[in-house]
Design an enzyme around this catalytic site. Structure first.
Site, short mmCIF file in Angstrom:
data_model
loop_
_atom_site.label_atom_id
_atom_site.label_comp_id
_atom_site.label_asym_id
_atom_site.label_seq_id
_atom_site.Cartn_x
_atom_site.Cartn_y
_atom_site.Cartn_z
N GLY A 56 42.63 -4.21 4.90
CA GLY A 56 43.23 -3.31 4.09
C GLY A 56 44.76 -3.53 3.73
O GLY A 56 45.50 -2.75 3.19
N CYS A 57 45.32 -4.58 4.41
CA CYS A 57 46.57 -5.01 4.24
C CYS A 57 46.70 -6.32 3.33
O CYS A 57 46.16 -7.00 3.33
CB CYS A 57 47.48 -5.38 5.67
SG CYS A 57 47.33 -4.17 6.85
N ALA A 58 47.94 -6.17 2.24
CA ALA A 58 47.98 -7.03 1.45
C ALA A 58 48.52 -8.44 2.32
O ALA A 58 48.13 -9.42 1.92
CB ALA A 58 49.16 -7.01 0.64
#
Length: 136
Positions: free
Chosen positions: A49-51
């Site tokens: 869920g993290c870029a």
């Protein structure tokens, strides 16, 4: 109640006049954080869920929560340092009770981060809560 380390960050943020100075401070916090062993940067510790690439490795000793974190982005590494200040040293049973969003709102972080960074920050908080629940 936030940890003394987080209160120090909040006091520094209150002293700094603009977001650019705060942004630089977050980056400096990340630079000062000890590096995580690259051998721990594996799929099992990766935060989805993290870029950016983010890894969190939990530790607990004597019922107290701690973690190591790493990122390939300097600002995200700084956000990990802020979360470390918020959660490190907290009894495992109390981690879930920390209102991270309210504490971070005191810093004005989410309103000054891109939507991708804000989503990543929320993913890191959820991962920390999950890891502390598993450890307790």
């Amino acid at each position: 109640m936030a940890t003394p380390a987080f209160e120090d960050i909040a006091e520094t943020f209150a002293f700094l006049d603009d977001w650019e100075d705060r942004y630089r401070h977050v980056i400096e916090l990340g630079k000062a954080m000890p590096a995580m062993d690259p051998a721990l940067c594996v799929p099992a510790t990766k935060v989805d869920g993290c870029a950016s690439q983010v890894w969190i490795m939990p530790r607990s000793e004597g019922g107290v929560f701690d973690f190591q974190g790493e990122s390939d982005a300097m600002i995200v590494r700084g956000l990990i340092a802020v979360l470390h200040a918020l959660y490190s040293g907290v009894p495992l049973a109390e981690v879930a009770g920390i209102d991270a969003h309210a504490q971070l709102a005191r810093l004005g972080l989410e309103e000054n981060l891109s939507s991708q960074r804000s989503n990543g920050l929320r993913a890191m908080i959820e991962r920390i809560r999950l890891l502390s629940a598993v450890a307790s």
